[in-house]
Write an enzyme that holds these catalytic residues in place. Structure first.
Site, PDB file in Angstrom:
ATOM      1  CD  GLU A 304      -3.164   0.448   0.311  1.00 23.53           C
ATOM      2  OE1 GLU A 304      -3.833   1.274  -0.321  1.00 23.53           O
ATOM      3  OE2 GLU A 304      -3.362  -0.758   0.257  1.00 23.53           O
ATOM      4  CG  ASP A 308      -1.187   4.820  -1.351  1.00 25.60           C
ATOM      5  OD1 ASP A 308      -1.668   4.422  -2.412  1.00 25.60           O
ATOM      6  OD2 ASP A 308      -1.751   4.713  -0.260  1.00 25.60           O
ATOM      7  CB  SER A 555      -4.227   1.382  -3.293  1.00 24.92           C
ATOM      8  OG  SER A 555      -5.009   0.981  -2.203  1.00 24.92           O
ATOM      9  CG  ASP A 597     -18.948   9.355 -20.452  1.00 27.33           C
ATOM     10  OD1 ASP A 597     -18.850   8.707 -19.388  1.00 27.33           O
ATOM     11  OD2 ASP A 597     -20.034   9.647 -20.986  1.00 27.33           O
ATOM     12  N   GLY A 616     -22.267   9.589 -19.406  1.00 20.38           N
ATOM     13  CA  GLY A 616     -22.477  10.476 -18.275  1.00 20.38           C
ATOM     14  C   GLY A 616     -21.949   9.863 -16.991  1.00 20.38           C
ATOM     15  CG  ASP A 618     -20.915   5.176 -14.896  1.00 14.93           C
ATOM     16  OD1 ASP A 618     -20.079   4.513 -14.240  1.00 14.93           O
ATOM     17  OD2 ASP A 618     -20.663   5.657 -16.014  1.00 14.93           O
TER      18      ASP A 618
END
Length: 620
Positions: A304, A308, A555, A597, A616, A618
């Site tokens: 992690e 990151d 992540s 999109d 659009g 979602d």
């Protein structure tokens, strides 16, 4: 003239007994239940805590002017408003969240009746939180409750909690929340699914191996290799910042770390050597919160943290790297119970609040912050009350109120070239991973799915992720981009937070198109929809414990998007403008033109195929 409260009278009568005055009988305070929960599914009561166990209680006082802070936050975050970018100072924010003097007096009086003085607790800068570490026996007396050790059946985690607590009746209006009491949260990192580099030949991504470059809508060529491995070069091509060189002073990005995840500097240098040679010998700045550590043993490098921390130490100033791990003798239990309890995971106690308290107390904070940890809301409404939860609503609302404070911060006087300028707002953009479990558990099989309510009925319901009030980042893959499918990007609708004004049209249109009968009873159609944005989230090239690996999860997408925000801030700061701050009102209005999109894919879970990606906005 101040009214004498019930707990104040009890104190006066007690003093009379010791001064030889008329020994009137003690006037007991009438306690009333403040909060009750049904034990969440999967937790078993395991007996009482040790007699000498201590607990760090955090008391949240009401913020009567928070509505004013919320109003101003939306104004300075709305690009169509005249105040856009004019964020508040740290002191102005603290004034707007400060409790009423009557609440301060009432809580002080209550604490004093239990022998606690100002030296026994710590106040937040705004005085809206009081933290005190006391014996469990005193906590039980103050809250008219009994704590127990609870064991999580799947993980073996042990925590000290109660399922109900009470306060003197006249104190209720002066206290919003007290934790740890009824919160059974298990802060969890996002998936971070890793693969060794030599495993790639067995994966279907090889269909792109010999493909020609693809042009983006901006005419930038995306190398075909970006369909199999994501590097810094790929992100530059995909998101149109090839050749951009950050130059502004005062820019910064932050990464939060929890659960003993360590960002290894040797891995970072290996990554730089492979992808950014000019950055070799640079590193990040590490800040410890509540005794957090940064173990540099190579074998202890965390996937992690590596994911990151590695990518975005180049997007401005080095990262601000707080890690919330706690000191000894607080209130969490792991392994065998003994009189010498070491708390390894205080984030199960109060996720985010230790970090928030730390960062809110500082005048200068990063402008873009990414977090890849969350918990399940797990809310089920029973007779219009929220009793079956892992994260109580009272706690969730206070945490998100603190996130709002970060979005409103303002810092002044930075030097740019030879001029001293007032940059105006220095609002912080908070990015959170949307999760890697689709609509709940990542499992489309109705026979084996695990999305069950916490009310004892064990009925299926989608599980929204907490927190849902910040900017949520989902996951994509390939180019042209589609919803990630090796795992499913988290998305859905909050049970705690209603749909905000800036999302009303986008999310409302999606729910309307979905139809009233689709997934009826499985989600809250009026809730805040997540995620807000999405970015590449799979097969990122990193080094982990000295070994090159490919890794995936939201992540990856959250810090990637945080880095892009930092680059946008660089442009604004370089032109004498304030940073972006709270992003969401911008994202759903003028910012729409800056996005692609994604219309392919879905986010399976809870025995369903989840929500579909479509034209659009979602949640898929």
């Amino acid at each position: 003239m101040k009214a004498i409260s019930c707990h104040g009278l009890a104190c006066l009568f007690s003093l009379a007994l010791f001064t030889g005055s008329y020994a009137a009988p003690s006037l007991p305070c009438t306690h009333k239940v403040k909060e009750t929960v049904v034990p969440p599914r999967g937790w078993t009561q395991s007996g009482p805590p040790p007699a000498d166990h201590t607990i760090a209680l955090r008391i949240g006082l009401p913020q009567p002017d928070f509505h004013l802070l919320e109003k101003q936050l939306y104004e300075v975050s709305d690009p169509s408003h005249a105040r856009y970018g004019a964020h508040l100072s740290k002191e102005e924010v603290e004034e707007l969240v400060a409790p009423h003097p009557d609440s301060l007096d009432a809580v002080n009086t209550w604490l004093s009746t239990h022998g606690l003085t100002e030296n026994d607790f710590v106040r937040s800068p705004a005085k809206d939180w009081v933290t005190l570490t006391i014996p469990i026996s005193l906590a039980e007396k103050m809250l008219d409750t009994k704590y127990s050790i609870w064991t999580h059946e799947a993980s073996g985690d042990r925590i000290v909690r109660t399922t109900s607590y009470s306060l003197p009746e006249d104190l209720h209006e002066h206290v919003d929340v007290i934790q740890p009491t009824t919160m059974f949260a298990q802060l969890k990192k996002m998936r971070s699914t890793s693969l060794f580099a030599d495993e790639t030949d067995s994966l279907p991504f090889n269909e792109f191996k010999d493909a020609a470059p693809v042009l983006t809508s901006d005419g930038v060529a995306v190398d075909a290799s970006c369909n199999t491995t994501i590097t810094l070069k790929c992100l530059q091509q995909l998101y149109n910042f090839v050749g951009y060189k950050p130059t502004a002073k005062g820019n910064s990005i932050g990464i939060t770390g929890y659960l003993e995840e360590y960002a290894n500097i040797q891995d970072l240098q290996s990554f730089y050597a492979a992808q950014r040679p000019e950055a070799i010998n640079s590193s990040y700045i590490y800040h410890s919160v509540k005794g957090g550590q940064n173990n540099q043993t190579l074998s202890e490098s965390g996937a992690e943290a590596a994911l990151d921390g590695t990518f975005w130490s180049t997007a401005g100033s080095p990262p601000f790297k707080p890690d919330s791990r706690t000191p000894e003798n607080t209130n969490e239990l792991r392994g065998q119970v003994s009189c010498n309890i070491r708390d390894l995971t205080n984030v199960m106690n109060r996720p985010y609040t230790d970090w928030l308290e730390y960062v809110l107390s500082h005048g200068k904070i990063p402008l873009s912050i990414s977090t890849s940890y969350g918990d399940d809301e797990q809310t089920v409404r029973d007779d219009e009350t929220d009793k079956h939860v892992t994260v109580p609503k009272s706690y969730a609302q206070r945490v998100c109120a603190s996130f709002a404070q970060l979005g409103a911060f303002f810092l002044q006087s930075h030097t740019h070239a030879d001029l001293t300028i007032i940059t105006g707002a220095r609002g912080t953009s908070l990015l959170f991973s949307s999760g890697d479990w689709g609509v709940g558990d990542n499992n489309p099989n109705p026979e084996t799915q695990q999305c069950f309510t916490n009310d004892g009925r064990n009925v299926t319901r989608f599980i929204p992720l907490f927190p849902a009030s910040v900017t949520s980042v989902g996951g994509t893959v390939h180019y042209p981009e589609e919803a990630v499918s090796r795992f499913f990007s988290g998305g859905g609708f909050s049970d705690y937070f209603p749909r905000p004004w800036y999302q009303e049209k986008a999310a409302g249109d999606y729910v309307k198109a979905l139809g009233k009968e689709t997934y009826k009873g499985l989600y809250n159609p009026e809730g805040r929809g997540i995620p807000d944005v999405a970015a590449q989230s799979d097969r990122f090239s990193i080094f982990l414990a000295g070994v090159p690996r490919l890794i995936g999860g939201t992540s990856a997408s959250a810090p990637a998007f945080a880095g892009i925000v930092a680059l946008l801030n660089d442009v604004r700061l370089g032109n004498g403008l304030p940073p972006l701050g709270f992003l969401n009102p911008l994202l759903y209005t003028k910012g729409l033109t800056g996005f692609n999109d994604v219309t392919i894919g879905h986010n399976s879970g809870c025995g369903t195929t989840g929500f579909n990606a479509t034209v659009g906005w979602d949640p898929g």
